[in-house]
Design a protein around this motif. Structure first.
Motif, mmCIF file in Angstrom:
data_model
loop_
_atom_site.group_PDB
_atom_site.id
_atom_site.type_symbol
_atom_site.label_atom_id
_atom_site.label_comp_id
_atom_site.label_asym_id
_atom_site.label_seq_id
_atom_site.Cartn_x
_atom_site.Cartn_y
_atom_site.Cartn_z
ATOM 1 N N UNK A 184 18.248 -36.775 -10.968
ATOM 2 C CA UNK A 184 17.681 -36.798 -12.322
ATOM 3 C C UNK A 184 18.650 -37.583 -13.206
ATOM 4 N N UNK A 185 18.246 -38.790 -13.622
ATOM 5 C CA UNK A 185 19.114 -39.650 -14.434
ATOM 6 C C UNK A 185 18.265 -40.294 -15.519
ATOM 7 N N UNK A 186 18.762 -40.347 -16.745
ATOM 8 C CA UNK A 186 17.929 -40.917 -17.805
ATOM 9 C C UNK A 186 17.755 -42.425 -17.599
ATOM 10 N N UNK A 187 16.579 -42.940 -18.032
ATOM 11 C CA UNK A 187 16.341 -44.378 -17.934
ATOM 12 C C UNK A 187 15.579 -44.796 -16.693
ATOM 13 N N UNK A 188 15.241 -43.835 -15.823
ATOM 14 C CA UNK A 188 14.391 -44.133 -14.663
ATOM 15 C C UNK A 188 13.656 -42.864 -14.252
ATOM 16 N N UNK A 189 12.586 -42.993 -13.441
ATOM 17 C CA UNK A 189 11.911 -41.778 -12.974
ATOM 18 C C UNK A 189 12.832 -40.980 -12.054
ATOM 19 N N UNK A 210 6.458 -41.077 -11.425
ATOM 20 C CA UNK A 210 6.240 -40.293 -12.652
ATOM 21 C C UNK A 210 6.861 -41.064 -13.805
ATOM 22 N N UNK A 211 6.850 -40.464 -14.988
ATOM 23 C CA UNK A 211 7.368 -41.169 -16.169
ATOM 24 C C UNK A 211 8.872 -41.408 -16.066
ATOM 25 N N UNK A 212 9.340 -42.418 -16.784
ATOM 26 C CA UNK A 212 10.777 -42.663 -16.898
ATOM 27 C C UNK A 212 11.380 -41.538 -17.737
ATOM 28 N N UNK A 213 12.489 -40.983 -17.276
ATOM 29 C CA UNK A 213 13.105 -39.850 -17.987
ATOM 30 C C UNK A 213 13.908 -40.340 -19.187
ATOM 31 N N UNK A 214 13.747 -39.650 -20.319
ATOM 32 C CA UNK A 214 14.642 -39.949 -21.437
ATOM 33 C C UNK A 214 15.699 -38.838 -21.508
ATOM 34 N N UNK A 215 16.632 -38.985 -22.442
ATOM 35 C CA UNK A 215 17.750 -38.030 -22.524
ATOM 36 C C UNK A 215 17.260 -36.597 -22.715
ATOM 37 N N UNK A 252 31.148 -31.306 -16.348
ATOM 38 C CA UNK A 252 30.434 -31.190 -15.071
ATOM 39 C C UNK A 252 30.456 -29.767 -14.552
ATOM 40 N N UNK A 253 29.508 -29.430 -13.692
ATOM 41 C CA UNK A 253 29.460 -28.076 -13.118
ATOM 42 C C UNK A 253 28.618 -28.093 -11.844
ATOM 43 N N UNK A 254 28.887 -27.157 -10.939
ATOM 44 C CA UNK A 254 28.118 -27.032 -9.685
ATOM 45 C C UNK A 254 27.646 -25.594 -9.544
ATOM 46 N N UNK A 280 27.160 -38.656 -17.838
ATOM 47 C CA UNK A 280 27.514 -40.059 -17.634
ATOM 48 C C UNK A 280 26.991 -40.833 -18.837
ATOM 49 N N UNK A 281 27.826 -41.704 -19.365
ATOM 50 C CA UNK A 281 27.504 -42.415 -20.612
ATOM 51 C C UNK A 281 27.050 -41.436 -21.700
ATOM 52 N N UNK A 282 27.675 -40.253 -21.687
ATOM 53 C CA UNK A 282 27.376 -39.264 -22.719
ATOM 54 C C UNK A 282 26.082 -38.499 -22.515
ATOM 55 N N UNK A 283 25.347 -38.789 -21.438
ATOM 56 C CA UNK A 283 24.065 -38.119 -21.207
ATOM 57 C C UNK A 283 24.134 -37.264 -19.934
ATOM 58 N N UNK A 284 23.161 -36.348 -19.829
ATOM 59 C CA UNK A 284 23.148 -35.411 -18.697
ATOM 60 C C UNK A 284 22.463 -36.010 -17.469
ATOM 61 N N UNK A 285 23.117 -35.885 -16.302
ATOM 62 C CA UNK A 285 22.493 -36.250 -15.024
ATOM 63 C C UNK A 285 22.592 -35.053 -14.085
ATOM 64 N N UNK A 286 21.720 -35.033 -13.082
ATOM 65 C CA UNK A 286 21.765 -33.945 -12.087
ATOM 66 C C UNK A 286 21.466 -34.480 -10.700
#
Length: 372
Positions: free
Chosen positions: A23-28, A42-47, A71-73, A91-97
């Motif tokens: 799950x990363x912003x800027x792409x599905x 599916x739709x491109x994910x935003x922040x 970060x956390x696991x 990453x770049x100030x936004x949340x990824x998973x």
């Protein structure tokens, strides 16, 4: 736009047997399927989508850790369908998973293509058995299969020290206590020290990453326990060197002596895409015979590989030979096996020779492994 729901995504991951969900912003959302990264339709994910998806599954404690250190696991169950190991990070100030799927069912040694001699090794009364390989090579799955085999066949007390807990084990013939680092106990060295006071037969050490943990694991194996450990090394020879190199020079001789009496085997593995789809594992197995224990004690680990080659009657096998056989049997593409080799140049040369028909039949042993 309609929101993306985590349940729908996880449903897809389970149904398609994907190994990971990104799950990363800027792409599905992207899944890893048979080793390849595939974008979902599916739709491109935003922040905001990323934050909402993260909050829908992340425990409060972990959300706090994410804010504090970026970060956390954690692990979580998706109903009864599967468990997931989740890494949340910025990453770049936004949340990824990234969510790694942990199947609910245990695979047998046959399904995993594990060398059958492992059964004898892990039912010994004591010793250190190491499972090694890069991240995502299936170490956790192999270890879960071994613990499950013991649980079906022997009456032991098994303590697992994991970060985080991945496969859940029920008590069958064994009593199994699974301790999560950071939740049940602060660190691996602390957990290992405590484990020895809990009347264990078997201790699984999720990661042997520092001197203190390695030392404690070797000592536990010497004192009459089966200890399973994992390292991110490739090949048995490299694993032995890595363990000894962790220690200061003035302790290395003593550690070599201790390791040579404690260690019973090293399983090193690689996971690769299988034709036409699925994954298959290649294994290197070192069974520590008295002769090999001697090489470790005398600091002659550079001779381990040739000992594995001549130790076929004990069930030993080199990773590069296993990779060669996967190529030769038509299971895997040439570039996929070469890139995972311990000696890529040598394996490439062997494949080239085989293509020209220069190898005799005694130069290979076919090995089989099913899909998983």
């Amino acid at each position: 736009m309609p929101t993306v729901q985590i349940d729908k995504l996880l449903e897809t991951v389970v149904k398609e047997k994907c190994s990971d969900l990104h799950i990363v912003f800027g792409q599905p959302p992207v899944v890893r399927l048979g080793g390849r990264m595939v974008r979902l339709e599916t739709k491109t994910l935003d922040a905001e989508d990323c934050v909402a998806l993260m909050k829908s599954i992340t425990p409060e404690r972990n959300q706090q850790e994410l804010q504090e250190i970026g970060g956390t696991d954690f692990g979580f169950a998706f109903g009864s369908k599967a468990r997931f190991r989740v890494a949340v990070f910025k990453q770049r100030g936004k949340i990824s998973m990234v969510l790694r799927r942990i199947p609910n069912e245990f695979l047998t040694f046959e399904q995993l293509g594990l060398p059958s001699v492992i059964r004898d090794l892990i039912t010994r009364p004591r010793g250190l058995f190491l499972v090694t390989g890069p991240t995502g090579s299936g170490k956790t799955t192999s270890l879960a299969s071994m613990i499950n085999f013991m649980n079906d066949n022997v009456d032991h007390h098994i303590i697992t020290l994991e970060d985080p807990i991945e496969y859940y084990h029920d008590h069958k013939k064994c009593t199994i206590n699974q301790r999560e680092i950071g939740v049940d106990v602060p660190t691996f060295p602390e957990a290992l020290k405590r484990a020895l006071r809990m009347d264990p037969d078997v201790i699984l050490v999720g990661e042997m990453r520092d001197l203190e943990t390695i030392e404690a694991a070797i000592t536990a194996a010497e004192t009459g326990h089966i200890v399973f450990g994992t390292l991110h090394t490739t090949g048995a020879q490299g694993t032995v060197d890595r363990i000894i190199d962790v220690f200061p020079t003035n302790q290395q001789e003593q550690i070599r002596t201790q390791l040579s009496t404690a260690i019973i085997g090293v399983l090193s593995q690689a996971l690769l895409p299988k034709k036409p789809k699925g994954l298959v594992a290649a294994y290197e197995l070192l069974v520590v015979t008295p002769a090999i224990a001697n090489l470790i004690r005398e600091g002659k680990s550079y001779r381990i590989n040739s000992s594995i080659q001549t130790g076929k009657k004990y069930g030993m096998q080199l990773l590069d030979d296993a990779l060669f056989n996967l190529w030769k049997s038509g299971m895997c593409e040439e570039p996929e096996v070469v890139v995972r080799a311990v000696n890529p140049g040598e394996l490439q040369a062997k494949i080239n020779q085989a293509k020209r028909g220069l190898l005799g039949d005694d130069d290979d042993d076919s090995m089989e492994a099913e899909d998983f």
